[in-house]
Design a protein around this motif. Structure first.
Motif, PDB file in Angstrom:
ATOM      1  N   ALA A 162      16.669   0.871  12.588  1.00 29.58           N
ATOM      2  CA  ALA A 162      15.784   0.358  10.815  1.00 29.58           C
ATOM      3  C   ALA A 162      14.638   0.169  10.767  1.00 29.58           C
ATOM      4  O   ALA A 162      14.417   0.519   9.283  1.00 29.58           O
ATOM      5  CB  ALA A 162      15.788  -1.490  11.004  1.00 29.58           C
ATOM      6  N   GLY A 163      14.513   1.502  10.919  1.00 30.42           N
ATOM      7  CA  GLY A 163      13.414   2.280  10.422  1.00 30.42           C
ATOM      8  C   GLY A 163      13.381   2.914   9.455  1.00 30.42           C
ATOM      9  O   GLY A 163      14.388   3.034   9.226  1.00 30.42           O
ATOM     10  N   ALA A 164      11.965   3.804   9.206  1.00 31.67           N
ATOM     11  CA  ALA A 164      11.907   4.958   8.115  1.00 31.67           C
ATOM     12  C   ALA A 164      12.827   5.971   8.039  1.00 31.67           C
ATOM     13  O   ALA A 164      14.028   6.385   7.528  1.00 31.67           O
ATOM     14  CB  ALA A 164      10.900   5.048   7.509  1.00 31.67           C
ATOM     15  N   VAL A 165      12.875   6.894   9.902  1.00 32.45           N
ATOM     16  CA  VAL A 165      13.792   7.930   9.521  1.00 32.45           C
ATOM     17  C   VAL A 165      15.178   7.555  10.026  1.00 32.45           C
ATOM     18  O   VAL A 165      15.855   7.961   9.739  1.00 32.45           O
ATOM     19  CB  VAL A 165      13.027   8.661  10.956  1.00 32.45           C
ATOM     20  N   GLY A 166      15.042   6.357  11.447  1.00 30.75           N
ATOM     21  CA  GLY A 166      16.784   5.678  11.615  1.00 30.75           C
ATOM     22  C   GLY A 166      17.463   5.612  10.364  1.00 30.75           C
ATOM     23  O   GLY A 166      18.745   5.617  10.485  1.00 30.75           O
ATOM     24  N   SER A 167      17.370   4.734   9.719  1.00 31.48           N
ATOM     25  CA  SER A 167      18.255   3.831   8.570  1.00 31.48           C
ATOM     26  C   SER A 167      18.551   5.196   7.666  1.00 31.48           C
ATOM     27  O   SER A 167      19.926   5.392   7.843  1.00 31.48           O
ATOM     28  CB  SER A 167      17.031   3.407   7.834  1.00 31.48           C
TER      29      SER A 167
END
Ligand SMILES: NC(=O)c1ccc[n+]([C@@H]2O[C@H](COP(=O)([O-])OP(=O)(O)OC[C@H]3O[C@@H](n4cnc5c(N)ncnc54)[C@H](OP(=O)(O)O)[C@@H]3O)[C@@H](O)[C@H]2O)c1
Length: 342
Positions: A162-167
């Motif tokens: 749910a973070g910047a890269v992961g999402s």
């Protein structure tokens, strides 16, 4: 006619943290802005990007760039507006991105490790240019597509989902027909990933049952692990990786506040027997292809296939404390500091 600023609020690195970052690691001062020399631009910082790598840059450890030196303006990526220019590549009013630093204004020629570049005039909010359509999006794009080599139907697991890269990774995975399993901290984030972003399954790492939940969500094993975290989450995913699977090593945030990274153990014997390809990368490896990534990411945003969220903290002076939000997991999507109005 834009009024020209004369003072510049800046954070300089005062000491290196051994664990969490504290405001005491920085010195905040207001300094006079010098006149522009030929070839320089004056940029007013609008959004400062807070990234886990800020924490790495503060430490004197092996890394992909020199650490920030004591007394230097803290290094940071961001987007800003050109206020005046003596550089033919930039005009007053242009929006630009690059290493703007933890300060209100940047005076620069635009050259350097992350050269300043003019943002395209596109119908997305400026904060998206500092995240999903910028360096964050490029990391997800090249990491998944170049290193992950996805094939439709395969299972992708992404941590810090749910973070910047992961999402962004998870959504690009869906666009490419993968079964996407995200690992994130807390019910709200898990709901956002499943209901809004269309992840196939989510694992709440805060639940005691997270390991069993991971096993249940990946009955056919894992073909691609997009690793953002390290530690026991990485070990648990690694144990489920398939023959000829790909391990995309993007980040190890669980260890950035801890000088001892010897706690994480991966069995190389398993990598041999399962022929797992483990590859680290830094987004700058693909710098020459950033325009290709931006074009694709912007296209997916316009088509409604790629959604983005930002957690925005107001005020440059809050940057040191806000950096810890990345380590507390209190950001969803891209974490930004709003330094000034666009
Ligand atoms: N290789 C490259 O070029 C490159 C470029 C950009 C970023 N990165 C890496 O990519 C990763 C994600 O960066 P980002 O900018 O997108 O940050 P981010 O995911 O927006 O924020 C970090 C997230 O990590 C999770 N986290 C923090 N500490 C953790 C811990 N001890 N255990 C488990 N999860 C933890 C938290 O999410 P939850 O609480 O929801 O789990 C937190 O929200 C980082 O490792 C970063 O260094 C690499």
């Amino acid at each position: 006619m834009t009024s020209i600023a004369t003072k510049n609020g800046q954070f300089r690195l005062k000491s290196r943290p051994s664990e969490r970052v504290s405001a005491d690691n920085f010195e905040y001062s207001s300094e006079s802005l010098k006149d522009l020399a030929e070839g320089e631009v004056l940029v007013r910082v609008v959004y400062l990007s807070l990234d886990p790598t800020n924490r790495i840059w503060m430490s004197d450890v092996e890394q992909y760039m020199p650490p920030v030196q004591i007394g230097e303006v803290m290094r940071g990526l961001g987007v800003g507006k050109v206020i005046s220019s003596k550089n033919p590549r930039f005009m007053e009013g242009d929006f630009v991105s690059g290493l703007l630093g933890w300060q209100e204004y940047l005076v620069s020629t635009g050259a350097g490790a992350f050269p300043l570049f003019k943002l395209p005039d596109v119908p997305v909010p400026l904060q998206a240019m500092a995240g999903v359509a910028g360096m964050t999006g490029w990391t997800a794009y090249f990491g998944l597509l170049e290193l992950g080599q996805p094939k439709a139907g395969e299972t992708l697991v992404v941590s810090a989902a749910a973070g910047a890269v992961g999402s962004v990774v998870g959504q690009i995975g869906k666009i490419h027909g993968l079964k996407v399993v995200g690992i994130a901290g807390g019910e709200d984030k898990c709901r956002w990933l499943k209901d809004d972003l269309g992840f196939d399954a989510v694992i709440d790492r805060k639940k005691p049952s997270w390991k069993q939940d991971l096993a249940k969500a990946t009955p056919d094993g894992v073909d691609i692990n997009f690793e953002n975290v390290g530690g026991e989450i990485m070990e648990a995913v690694y144990d489920r990786m398939n023959l000829h699977s790909r391990f995309v090593l993007c980040g190890l945030i669980a260890g950035y506040n801890d000088a001892d990274d010897s706690k994480t153990k991966l069995s190389l014997s398993r990598a041999l027997m399962k022929r797992i390809r483990i590859q680290g990368f830094i987004v700058t490896d693909f710098a020459e292809r950033s325009a290709e990534a931006s074009q694709k990411l912007l296209q997916w945003i316009a088509e409604g296939k790629l959604k983005h969220k930002e957690t925005i903290v107001d005020g440059l002076t809050n940057a040191p404390e806000a950096l810890n939000m990345l380590f507390d997991g209190s950001n969803t999507g891209k974490l930004l500091i709003k330094v000034s109005e666009p």
